[in-house]
Design an enzyme around this catalytic site. Sequence first.
Site, PDB file in Angstrom:
ATOM      1  N   GLU A 197     -12.125 -17.726 -11.070  1.00 42.91           N
ATOM      2  CA  GLU A 197     -11.109 -18.633 -12.196  1.00 42.91           C
ATOM      3  C   GLU A 197     -10.300 -19.102 -12.429  1.00 42.91           C
ATOM      4  OE1 GLU A 197     -10.926 -14.857 -14.483  1.00 42.91           O
ATOM      5  OE2 GLU A 197      -9.414 -15.906 -16.050  1.00 42.91           O
TER       6      GLU A 197
ATOM      7  N   ASP B  33      -3.359  -6.531   2.539  1.00 41.76           N
ATOM      8  CA  ASP B  33      -2.827  -5.135   3.322  1.00 41.76           C
ATOM      9  C   ASP B  33      -4.074  -3.793   3.459  1.00 41.76           C
ATOM     10  OD1 ASP B  33      -0.716  -3.440   4.919  1.00 41.76           O
ATOM     11  OD2 ASP B  33      -0.805  -1.979   3.177  1.00 41.76           O
TER      12      ASP B  33
HETATM   13  C1  NOJ Z   1      -0.484  -2.690   7.274  1.00 37.63           C
HETATM   14  C2  NOJ Z   1       0.756  -3.448   7.575  1.00 37.63           C
HETATM   15  O1  NOJ Z   1       1.359  -4.947   8.569  1.00 37.63           O
HETATM   16  C3  NOJ Z   1       2.224  -2.526   8.747  1.00 37.63           C
HETATM   17  O2  NOJ Z   1       3.746  -3.275   8.807  1.00 37.63           O
HETATM   18  C4  NOJ Z   1       2.517  -1.121   7.291  1.00 37.63           C
HETATM   19  O3  NOJ Z   1       3.495  -0.868   8.054  1.00 37.63           O
HETATM   20  C5  NOJ Z   1       0.708  -1.075   7.237  1.00 37.63           C
HETATM   21  N1  NOJ Z   1       0.081  -1.976   6.801  1.00 37.63           N
HETATM   22  C6  NOJ Z   1       0.720   0.227   5.520  1.00 37.63           C
HETATM   23  O4  NOJ Z   1       1.365  -0.365   4.809  1.00 37.63           O
END
Ligand code: NOJ
Length: 545
Positions: free
Chosen positions: A260, A210
């Site tokens: 690894e 993310d």
């Molecule tokens: C991207 C994710 O896809 C989204 O759903 C989320 O709200 C934001 N990052 C924050 O983590």
Amino acid sequence: MKLNTHRWWRDAVIYQVYVRSFLDSTGDGIGDLAGVRAGLPYLKKLGVDGIWLSPFYPSPQHDHGYDVADYCDVDPLFGDLAEFDLLMTDARRLGVKVLLDIVPNHCSSEHPWFQEALVSAPGSAARARFHFADGRGPDGAEPPNNWHAMFGGPAWSRVTEQDGTPGQWYLHMFTPEQPDLNWRNPEVGTHFDHVLRFWLDRGVDGFRIDVAAGLYKHPDLPDSPDPEADARTRDSVNPLAWNQPEVHDVWRHWRSVCEEYTGRDGRERLLVGEVSVRTAREHAQYVRHDELHQAFFFDLLSAPWNADAFRKVISEAMQDIAGTGSTVTWVLNNHDQVRTVTRYGELGTEGSGLGAARARAAALLMLALPGAAYIYQGEELGLPEVVDLPDDVLTDPIFRRTGSRARIRDGCRVPLPWSGHASPFGFTSGVESAKPWLPQPAYFAEYATDRALADTRSFWHLYRDGLQLRAGLPQLGEGVLRWLDTQPGVLGFVRGDGLVCAVNFGTAPTPAPVSGTPLLSSGPCAPGVLPGSTAAWWISDCTNP
Ligand code: NOJ
């Protein structure tokens, strides 16, 4: 068949499972890991190489799990570690890879680290894991800088100190419930090493990362040069908050951890980043040979339905990203975006049928492009966006944080229809009275998986046939693409020795670039003609008629 010596992820097709909306095994209206396990044979039949599971870790769910309170466990809402292990066992048996969603930019305000920081003094080691700073102005009542949060409002919130006085501020680039971690503090990196190994030891095949262009901020946290631009968009435009050079060291390190594990058993682990940066060239930096294996290329998703726009983004990706030695990772839908069927539709002209035809054509185009592809659950059913959810059921924090202006992400997250004629459409196994966490519209009956499987003209069959051909044809998957000269409004390209894909972006029929019957087409397609809003694949030795 393709040789299985190639690196599997380079042209893999991964299915994104938004766990809370996939399949509910307990009848509480929320999908769970046992539901995912029950759905694996369905996904195997569809023909995907693997799945990416949206976050299922303990979380207060302010941003549906992207606010993690414990990175090494399962929220009881979704099951437990034992259930996760069963899912892994079944996935392994079926040959389906499993990627987890890891959230390193921020955690939950309920994470023990943040709770500790709240009760610790300014300048303490507990606060140094986050970005705490004194405010500006009289009594420090103004935020430390002018940054905006991605989901609306300022990127800073003020805490109350232990003695009851207004205190320092902390940084959160999304919601106040998602404090940003301070990656300049080595404790943070060490913690995530532990998290990676915890899940790798349980057998996962990799991670979707993310906010992979986040993590590091400019060390001095100075004012943004253009706060208005930051506030206007949900894109990562603040050059001081995103895409800092140090983040690449993290991805090099994470890659070495994956290598690894590969070194031990020969199984390649995959890192795919959610990389939101301004240009394909910047994007390419993230997929250098010793960094992430893949990064979602969102420009295809954001391109309007237009041949020139599609050709431009595809050409840029091929030039800038494939040039790194990596492959491009194509995506048309995910849990943050309006679904293609609705996005490509022009309501008021030909109704939603046009959006569906275009979405089908886009799917065939994507599956013919060189590289990897991600499919978002429900895309294979042709689900439209649910555009008329009432305000009181909306749960997306963006809605709340923008003063109820932005109704962006709930409509693509409505639980999947599996069977039957009324909600919950088999989403909640065996519990007909259960109420899905977001209401399913009556018309979801038409999209249920049982109907889709029974109808050879369905989206499902198009995806399944495309995936089957892709797996068997040496021309598809990774490699190069050569554009054909085509009429305006039509894109055509050749893959390998003679797999031609063409898409007619217009609404009127046009001569097909190849004579003969297509191998596969997104709609009815007579020999020699490419109807409007249609894509087709042909095998041909004629490469530029
Ligand atoms: C991207 C994710 O896809 C989204 O759903 C989320 O709200 C934001 N990052 C924050 O983590």
